[in-house]
Design a protein around this motif. Structure first.
Motif, PDB file in Angstrom:
ATOM      1  N   GLU A  14     -29.766  21.588 -20.061  1.00  0.00           N
ATOM      2  CA  GLU A  14     -29.145  22.872 -20.380  1.00  0.00           C
ATOM      3  C   GLU A  14     -30.050  24.048 -20.007  1.00  0.00           C
ATOM      4  O   GLU A  14     -29.573  25.141 -19.692  1.00  0.00           O
ATOM      5  N   LEU A  15     -31.369  23.835 -20.071  1.00  0.00           N
ATOM      6  CA  LEU A  15     -32.313  24.914 -19.794  1.00  0.00           C
ATOM      7  C   LEU A  15     -32.789  24.924 -18.337  1.00  0.00           C
ATOM      8  O   LEU A  15     -33.487  25.842 -17.921  1.00  0.00           O
ATOM      9  N   THR A  16     -32.424  23.895 -17.573  1.00  0.00           N
ATOM     10  CA  THR A  16     -32.915  23.791 -16.199  1.00  0.00           C
ATOM     11  C   THR A  16     -32.410  24.958 -15.349  1.00  0.00           C
ATOM     12  O   THR A  16     -31.200  25.220 -15.296  1.00  0.00           O
ATOM     13  N   SER A  21     -39.560  24.364 -22.301  1.00  0.00           N
ATOM     14  CA  SER A  21     -38.784  23.288 -22.924  1.00  0.00           C
ATOM     15  C   SER A  21     -38.330  23.642 -24.334  1.00  0.00           C
ATOM     16  O   SER A  21     -37.545  22.912 -24.941  1.00  0.00           O
ATOM     17  N   SER A  22     -38.817  24.759 -24.868  1.00  0.00           N
ATOM     18  CA  SER A  22     -38.467  25.160 -26.236  1.00  0.00           C
ATOM     19  C   SER A  22     -37.198  26.007 -26.244  1.00  0.00           C
ATOM     20  O   SER A  22     -37.081  26.976 -25.498  1.00  0.00           O
ATOM     21  N   GLU A  23     -36.258  25.659 -27.102  1.00  0.00           N
ATOM     22  CA  GLU A  23     -35.020  26.440 -27.203  1.00  0.00           C
ATOM     23  C   GLU A  23     -35.280  27.820 -27.804  1.00  0.00           C
ATOM     24  O   GLU A  23     -34.463  28.732 -27.642  1.00  0.00           O
ATOM     25  N   SER A  24     -36.398  27.975 -28.498  1.00  0.00           N
ATOM     26  CA  SER A  24     -36.709  29.259 -29.141  1.00  0.00           C
ATOM     27  C   SER A  24     -37.630  30.126 -28.285  1.00  0.00           C
ATOM     28  O   SER A  24     -38.258  31.048 -28.794  1.00  0.00           O
ATOM     29  N   MET A  61     -38.042  19.896 -19.436  1.00  0.00           N
ATOM     30  CA  MET A  61     -36.941  20.780 -19.806  1.00  0.00           C
ATOM     31  C   MET A  61     -35.636  19.991 -19.919  1.00  0.00           C
ATOM     32  O   MET A  61     -35.411  19.043 -19.173  1.00  0.00           O
ATOM     33  N   SER A  62     -34.796  20.403 -20.856  1.00  0.00           N
ATOM     34  CA  SER A  62     -33.484  19.776 -20.995  1.00  0.00           C
ATOM     35  C   SER A  62     -32.580  20.250 -19.866  1.00  0.00           C
ATOM     36  O   SER A  62     -32.829  21.278 -19.234  1.00  0.00           O
TER      37      SER A  62
END
Length: 393
Positions: free
Chosen positions: A325-327, A287-290, A322-323
């Protein structure tokens, strides 16, 4: 019971051009909160190089002093490592205690260590850190004086006495830690004689390793949504019905950006579980963008401790939060890790999604080792093509 008010602190970050600079100081704020502190203000600046005397320069130091007065802060925390001279100069200029990221991480480890080994490791790391400081932050060691040869001789300055005291303390702690390492080595040899397949959980701090560990082995290891919730290695037996075998599963301390080298050295006994593992479950906060940067940081630490060549399965945890966008399109696929094709699975240790598929992948890893399948074939073989479903069917 009186209400305990957390000490107010100012957070400072200096952008020196590093690719991982945290402009929002989010991780430093989490570290401060984990240590029981209350961040009340943040200030960042950009420099080509640190100021030799004050790290941030006199103008920015004056700004920090005004923030201290405005918010009533009692301490200042820097996101970068400070030299002893810079720390001393800043404390004189700001008239407040000044500490850096390294000291903050050490303080958290000191608060969280529970086992005898963990406490020894933290004590050694703190002593090694303090031995480089010119300020007197170890006056408590004076209470340990006594006996022949511990008093300073004629003409011995206070700083020389302090350094000798801390040097003696480091030597004693290393000797005690070495005895613990020998005990761990004996336990590992016993497991090797039983030909047990060993798996270690590794990953960035707060990726959910302990929650995943509990989900797999139904244990009650401490797990919380905070940095460094687990410091001491916990090992349990995990029975894999798919392979009709039990494996040894270990939960290890989480890694973090700029982990103090003293901690890597001091925690060598704990991290040895990862070095000696047959397989690493590299847990990632999906779930982390980084997460790409966090993977790089973990791989760097694994390289430092000699565990980078051990086969891995990437476990992208927290798939339930998770967002969009990241799914991912698939629950199981592969991911290139340092040029090596590595199996990846998406799971949620909290809800249990993907745990069955992870157990199947672990069972396959055990069977593949029995059959001595080459590592180049293992990555593809570990992915169950029967379960290549999408997140949204």
């Amino acid at each position: 019971m009186p209400l305990v008010v957390a000490p107010k602190v100012i957070l400072v970050g200096v952008d020196l051009g590093a690719p991982h600079f945290d402009a929002e100081l989010e991780e430093l704020a989490l570290l401060a909160q984990t240590a029981g502190l209350h961040p009340v203000a943040k200030i960042t600046c950009k420099r080509k190089a640190p100021d030799a005397a004050l790290f941030v320069g006199s103008g920015k130091a004056d700004e920090i002093r005004m923030l201290i007065q405005a918010y009533g802060a009692v301490e200042v925390l820097f996101d970068q490592a400070l030299s002893p001279a810079q720390q001393r100069n800043l404390e004189r200029h700001l008239e407040r205690p000044v500490n850096d990221r390294t000291f903050l991480i050490l303080e958290i480890f000191a608060q969280r260590a529970r086992s005898h080994e963990g406490k020894l490791q933290v004590e050694l790391a703190k002593l090694q850190y303090l031995s480089t400081r010119l300020v007197r932050r170890w006056s408590h060691l004076e209470r340990q004086r006594g006996g022949i040869g511990t008093r300073g001789g004629p003409g011995e300055t206070q700083i020389e006495l302090d350094r000798r005291m801390i040097g003696d303390a480091i030597k004693r702690t290393k000797e005690r830690l070495q005895r613990v390492k020998l005990q761990r080595s004996t336990q590992r040899r016993q497991r090797e004689r039983r030909n047990a397949f060993s798996v270690s959980l590794v990953g960035y701090t707060n990726a959910g390793k302990s929650t995943l560990f509990n989900s797999l082995v139904k244990a009650r290891a401490y797990a919380a949504d905070q940095l460094f919730a687990t410091l001491d290695t916990t090992t349990r037996q995990l029975y894999l019905s798919e392979a009709e075998v039990s494996v040894s599963l270990s939960d290890t301390v989480g890694f973090i950006r700029d982990l103090p080298h003293g901690l890597i050295d001091a925690f060598q006994a704990t991290l040895q579980e990862a070095v000696d593992a047959d397989l690493l479950l590299h847990v990632v906060d999906a779930s982390s963008e980084s997460f790409p940067e966090q993977i790089i940081q973990v791989m760097q630490v694994l390289s430092e401790i000699g565990a980078s060549s051990i086969p891995q399965i990437l476990v992208f945890n927290k798939s339930d939060v998770m967002s969009m966008e990241l799914t991912p399109r698939r629950l199981q696929d592969t991911y290139e890790l340092d040029g090596t094709v590595t199996p990846r699975l998406f799971v949620s240790a909290r809800t249990g999604d993907g745990i069955k598929e992870l157990r199947t992948a672990l069972a396959k890893a055990v069977l593949l080792r029995r059959e001595s399948i080459s590592p180049s074939v293992q990555a593809e073989s570990l992915i169950s093509h029967d379960h290549l479903g999408t997140m949204h069917e």
